[in-house]
Design a protein around this motif. Structure first.
Motif, PDB file in Angstrom:
ATOM      1  N   ILE A  44       0.935  -1.028  -0.005  1.00 20.11           N
ATOM      2  CA  ILE A  44       0.155  -0.291   0.048  1.00 20.11           C
ATOM      3  C   ILE A  44       1.275   1.384  -0.389  1.00 20.11           C
ATOM      4  O   ILE A  44       1.980   1.537   1.288  1.00 20.11           O
ATOM      5  N   PHE A  87      13.767  19.315  -0.855  1.00 19.39           N
ATOM      6  CA  PHE A  87      14.753  18.141  -0.290  1.00 19.39           C
ATOM      7  C   PHE A  87      15.105  19.195   0.854  1.00 19.39           C
ATOM      8  O   PHE A  87      16.216  20.448   0.690  1.00 19.39           O
ATOM      9  N   SER A  89      17.684  16.966   2.244  1.00 19.77           N
ATOM     10  CA  SER A  89      18.754  15.718   2.271  1.00 19.77           C
ATOM     11  C   SER A  89      19.102  15.965   0.630  1.00 19.77           C
ATOM     12  O   SER A  89      18.660  16.422  -0.140  1.00 19.77           O
ATOM     13  N   TYR A  94      19.856  10.965  -1.867  1.00 18.34           N
ATOM     14  CA  TYR A  94      18.203  10.829  -1.818  1.00 18.34           C
ATOM     15  C   TYR A  94      17.719   9.626  -2.535  1.00 18.34           C
ATOM     16  O   TYR A  94      17.226   8.510  -2.204  1.00 18.34           O
ATOM     17  N   LEU A 141      -6.970   2.202   0.349  1.00 22.02           N
ATOM     18  CA  LEU A 141      -7.493   1.128   1.270  1.00 22.02           C
ATOM     19  C   LEU A 141      -8.725   1.551   2.481  1.00 22.02           C
ATOM     20  O   LEU A 141      -7.655   2.585   3.095  1.00 22.02           O
ATOM     21  N   ARG A 421      -5.884   6.059   9.234  1.00 21.88           N
ATOM     22  CA  ARG A 421      -7.227   5.782   8.905  1.00 21.88           C
ATOM     23  C   ARG A 421      -7.790   4.662   8.228  1.00 21.88           C
ATOM     24  O   ARG A 421      -9.125   4.739   7.636  1.00 21.88           O
TER      25      ARG A 421
HETATM   26  C1  LIG Z   1       7.644  18.406   2.220  1.00 21.06           C
HETATM   27  C2  LIG Z   1       8.125  17.616   2.632  1.00 21.06           C
HETATM   28  C3  LIG Z   1       9.705  17.194   2.265  1.00 21.06           C
HETATM   29  C4  LIG Z   1      10.689  16.497   2.842  1.00 21.06           C
HETATM   30  N1  LIG Z   1      11.672  16.098   2.816  1.00 21.06           N
HETATM   31  C5  LIG Z   1      12.008  14.960   2.844  1.00 21.06           C
HETATM   32  C6  LIG Z   1      13.965  15.406   2.457  1.00 21.06           C
HETATM   33  O1  LIG Z   1      14.694  16.123   2.526  1.00 21.06           O
HETATM   34  N2  LIG Z   1      14.627  13.864   3.028  1.00 21.06           N
HETATM   35  C7  LIG Z   1      13.729  12.965   3.877  1.00 21.06           C
HETATM   36  O2  LIG Z   1      14.872  12.335   4.148  1.00 21.06           O
HETATM   37  N3  LIG Z   1      12.852  12.800   4.083  1.00 21.06           N
HETATM   38  C8  LIG Z   1      12.187  14.194   3.628  1.00 21.06           C
HETATM   39  N4  LIG Z   1      10.490  13.850   3.801  1.00 21.06           N
HETATM   40  C9  LIG Z   1      10.542  12.838   4.870  1.00 21.06           C
HETATM   41  C10 LIG Z   1       9.357  12.435   3.160  1.00 21.06           C
HETATM   42  O3  LIG Z   1       7.977  11.750   3.503  1.00 21.06           O
HETATM   43  C11 LIG Z   1      10.304  10.822   3.568  1.00 21.06           C
HETATM   44  O4  LIG Z   1      11.408  11.379   2.730  1.00 21.06           O
HETATM   45  C12 LIG Z   1       9.738   9.728   2.303  1.00 21.06           C
HETATM   46  O5  LIG Z   1       9.369  10.175   0.307  1.00 21.06           O
HETATM   47  C13 LIG Z   1       8.820   8.775   2.676  1.00 21.06           C
HETATM   48  O6  LIG Z   1       8.413   7.802   1.668  1.00 21.06           O
HETATM   49  P1  LIG Z   1       6.970   6.866   2.021  1.00 21.06           P
HETATM   50  O7  LIG Z   1       7.593   6.259   0.598  1.00 21.06           O
HETATM   51  O8  LIG Z   1       7.572   5.885   3.476  1.00 21.06           O
HETATM   52  O9  LIG Z   1       5.834   7.391   2.111  1.00 21.06           O
HETATM   53  P2  LIG Z   1       5.186   8.811   1.167  1.00 21.06           P
HETATM   54  O10 LIG Z   1       5.825   9.200   0.611  1.00 21.06           O
HETATM   55  O11 LIG Z   1       4.021   9.167   2.081  1.00 21.06           O
HETATM   56  O12 LIG Z   1       4.442   8.163   0.467  1.00 21.06           O
HETATM   57  C14 LIG Z   1       3.154   7.435   0.713  1.00 21.06           C
HETATM   58  C15 LIG Z   1       1.735   6.630  -0.183  1.00 21.06           C
HETATM   59  O13 LIG Z   1       0.852   5.816   0.792  1.00 21.06           O
HETATM   60  C16 LIG Z   1      -0.154   6.130   0.052  1.00 21.06           C
HETATM   61  N5  LIG Z   1      -1.523   5.959   0.792  1.00 21.06           N
HETATM   62  C17 LIG Z   1      -1.205   5.729   2.229  1.00 21.06           C
HETATM   63  N6  LIG Z   1      -2.137   6.080   2.670  1.00 21.06           N
HETATM   64  C18 LIG Z   1      -3.320   5.401   1.575  1.00 21.06           C
HETATM   65  C19 LIG Z   1      -3.798   4.042   1.536  1.00 21.06           C
HETATM   66  N7  LIG Z   1      -4.849   3.943   2.797  1.00 21.06           N
HETATM   67  N8  LIG Z   1      -4.706   3.643   0.478  1.00 21.06           N
HETATM   68  C20 LIG Z   1      -3.815   3.538  -0.485  1.00 21.06           C
HETATM   69  N9  LIG Z   1      -2.872   4.558  -0.408  1.00 21.06           N
HETATM   70  C21 LIG Z   1      -2.372   5.229   0.989  1.00 21.06           C
HETATM   71  C22 LIG Z   1       0.414   7.522  -0.270  1.00 21.06           C
HETATM   72  O14 LIG Z   1      -0.774   8.812  -0.780  1.00 21.06           O
HETATM   73  C23 LIG Z   1       1.430   8.090  -0.309  1.00 21.06           C
HETATM   74  O15 LIG Z   1       1.685   8.462  -1.929  1.00 21.06           O
HETATM   75  C24 LIG Z   1      10.154  15.254   3.723  1.00 21.06           C
HETATM   76  C25 LIG Z   1       8.456  14.704   3.517  1.00 21.06           C
HETATM   77  C26 LIG Z   1       8.020  16.180   3.378  1.00 21.06           C
HETATM   78  C27 LIG Z   1       6.263  16.168   3.722  1.00 21.06           C
END
Ligand SMILES: Cc1cc2nc3c(=O)[nH]c(=O)nc-3n(C[C@H](O)[C@H](O)[C@H](O)COP(=O)(O)OP(=O)(O)OC[C@H]3O[C@@H](n4cnc5c(N)ncnc54)[C@H](O)[C@@H]3O)c2cc1C
Length: 570
Positions: A44, A87, A89, A94, A141, A421
């Motif tokens: 997911i 970023f 980072s 990254y 989901l 959620r």
């Molecule tokens: C503005 C911003 C800048 C950032 N900059 C950095 C940085 O420079 N360096 C760093 O290390 N981190 C940074 N972060 C943290 C960033 O969240 C992580 O780097 C990384 O993108 C996280 O990836 P992920 O796959 O864990 O989650 P996400 O990128 O949050 O992806 C989660 C996905 O799951 C989907 N999802 C959620 N719930 C459901 C559901 N119920 N059903 C279906 N789909 C769902 C969402 O739509 C989303 O597409 C930053 C965060 C923000 C908000």
């Protein structure tokens, strides 16, 4: 398969209408691909974590599908299209490290790359590795219920579709649920207004506009520095100031990128040894071994260096020693006073309730200088709280501020928001939401006792949450992929963390907070989210693992090598 109760159907219908609207999906084309009804693995979320896992598992030949709620890949970078989003980072640390050809092909244009380029990068990855065929978009989901007798998960989507999965991998993000403003009258405002997470894709005209930005966290700080020179007037509504330091961003030339490409192995090796997986490591020479003048000279150098150097390449003591931290915070306060002309405004921008680095430090570009512009006004909500939003602007106890556009930089329901959620139910119908009501409990930030065959990449209490995410995601993702193929290879169909292993890990996570001043912070690392209703701030939640990425990875390795210590398989 469980029968859908009327209540479940209604709640799913509500999700598919109200929530889809809330998520901004109403105008998107409904999903066209046919979704199967049973997969070995369902992932997911199509952010960094989900994309890494879909690549790993398809490479292993496992029957897997990825469900993403939004209409595209990128997660954080699919949303967060606000001006200034980029970023903190180093861009080249990254990106994914698993493919030499990807590393060689991609040219990061800036040291701290902006959102549009980041989104292009993730689309490029999907195209290059032909991942799209395994991804289904517009699939929110809403329910995941473990079926003990059948040993699989029953999953339901917001539009009513249902499917089954032997294993579920959550890659739903720790910062993927925005905290919406709760002021009276928010919907009455006649101009444009949006949360930064929902900044529209189409260009938003800012020229000649009277703009209000509510919130001065990491996002607000990015937006304000970026839009201040463009707008007609800017009111910044601040509840609590945050420490921030210059990003010192720059372009990456072709020659520099060639050099980075030649050093990628060395760069990633370096990152793997630093506590946060960043290209910065703490200075271990000892704060108290230097005179005050020597320390200031060192900080003057760090202040001009790019990115997190000022935080993560600083003396280690600023994370642990209150006196050292206070001296350094005072140094940064001096920098703020030097950059902001009006001493009263400067004082308001200097945090008084926490020290520098107790929370992830927002990185800024021209943030403090923005307050020197005659048309930028700081509204201190402690003195003049917002009373309501009206048709024409924001009303504080001091009167109405007329605005054309309101930007809510009010942050995220961090870490557990995306889990809460979903109605996730494990053995005996136990709800994850209830289990985690007083804060998450996990084994290695990856598994949860009572929730078999459910894994989290970049989950609460993992190292990812405190680090350069993709570095930890690749290691945690490999571990999950290996575990799943191990379980399948041994002919087992069920894997679960023991209660004891979970309790031990959760206690260890809590213990790791004790040494760090971060435990006193009021940001999302401590689960203090004062944007949410009902948070008293009295009890901290142990949301992140801060024992350092190398130690975390060593623990993962040792658990696997000891025949997956702390897990039961059958
Ligand atoms: C503005 C911003 C800048 C950032 N900059 C950095 C940085 O420079 N360096 C760093 O290390 N981190 C940074 N972060 C943290 C960033 O969240 C992580 O780097 C990384 O993108 C996280 O990836 P992920 O796959 O864990 O989650 P996400 O990128 O949050 O992806 C989660 C996905 O799951 C989907 N999802 C959620 N719930 C459901 C559901 N119920 N059903 C279906 N789909 C769902 C969402 O739509 C989303 O597409 C930053 C965060 C923000 C908000």
């Amino acid at each position: 398969m469980p029968q859908l109760t009327l209540l479940t159907r209604i709640s799913m219908f509500e999700f598919s209408t109200q929530k889809r609207d809330e998520f901004g999906l109403m105008n998107e084309t409904p999903k066209q691909n046919a979704l199967g009804d049973h997969y070995r693995v369902v992932i997911i979320g199509a952010g960094v974590g989900g994309l890494y896992l879909i690549k790993r598992l398809t490479d292993l030949g496992i029957d897997v599908v990825l469900l993403e709620g939004e209409g595209g890949v990128g997660g954080t970078w699919y949303r967060n299209r606000y001006p200034g989003a980029r970023f903190d980072s180093e861009s080249y640390t990254y990106g994914f490290s698993f493919s030499k050809s990807l590393l060689n092909e991609w040219h990061w244009q800036e040291r701290y790359s902006p959102q549009p380029e980041n989104l292009r990068y993730f689309n490029y990855v999907v195209e290059k590795f032909q991942l799209a065929e395994h991804i289904h978009f517009n699939c929110w989901l809403t329910h995941a219920h473990w079926q003990e007798a059948e040993r699989h998960w029953w999953l339901a989507l917001g539009d009513g579709r249902q499917l089954k999965a032997d294993f579920v991998i959550s890659a739903i993000g720790l910062l993927s649920v925005p905290t919406k403003p709760r002021y009276e009258g928010v919907d009455r405002f006649k101009g444009d207004s949006f949360h930064t997470f929902e900044w529209p894709d189409e260009p938003v005209s800012l020229e000649g506009k009277r703009v209000g930005v509510v919130g001065t966290g990491a996002t607000g700080i990015q937006v304000i520095g970026e839009i201040a020179p463009i707008v007609d007037s800017l009111h910044v509504f601040q509840r609590r100031p945050n420490w921030a330091a210059p990003l010192n961003n720059s372009a990456i030339s072709g020659a520099e990128m060639d050099d980075i490409r030649a050093r990628y192995e060395e760069i990633f090796e370096f990152c793997s040894k630093t506590p946060g997986g960043f290209a910065h490591e703490p200075d271990r020479r000892g704060f108290w071994n230097f005179t005050r003048e020597e320390r200031v000279a060192f900080w003057d150098e760090l202040y001009d260096q790019p990115g997190f150097s000022i935080w993560l390449a600083n003396f280690r003591e600023i994370f642990t020693d209150e006196i050292a931290n206070a001296e350094f915070s005072d140094y940064i306060a001096g920098r703020i006073r030097a950059r902001v002309f009006d001493p009263k405004i400067a004082e308001k921008l200097i945090p008084k309730d926490h020290g520098f680095g107790w929370q992830r430090v927002p990185m800024e570009t021209n943030y403090y200088e923005a307050f020197n512009l005659p048309y930028v006004h700081l509204v201190d909500l402690n003195e003049t709280p917002i009373t309501k939003v009206t048709e024409s602007g924001i009303e504080t106890s001091d009167g109405l501020i007329a605005l054309d556009l309101i930007v809510y930089a009010t942050g995220f329901d961090a870490v557990t928001g995306a889990f809460n959620r979903i109605d996730i139910r494990g053995v005996g119908g136990r709800s994850l939401r209830e289990k985690w009501a007083d804060g998450p409990e996990t084994y290695l930030g990856t598994l949860v006792s009572g929730f078999p065959n459910f894994m989290m990449v970049a989950g609460p209490q993992s190292a990812s949450s405190l680090s350069n995410f993709p570095r930890a995601i690749e290691i945690g993702g490999d571990w999950i992929a290996d575990l799943i193929s191990h379980v399948m290879g041994t002919g087992c169909s069920r894997v679960e963390a023991t209660k004891e292993a979970e309790a031990e890990w959760t206690a260890h996570v809590a213990e790791m907070y004790e040494a760090l001043l971060m435990r006193k912070g009021k940001g999302w690392f401590t689960g203090y989210n004062s944007n949410l209703d009902g948070h008293t701030g009295e009890r901290i939640h142990y949301f992140v693992y801060n024992g350092g990425a190398p130690k975390f990875h060593e623990t993962l390795r040792s658990v696997a090598s000891e025949n997956y210590r702390g897990l039961t398989m059958s």
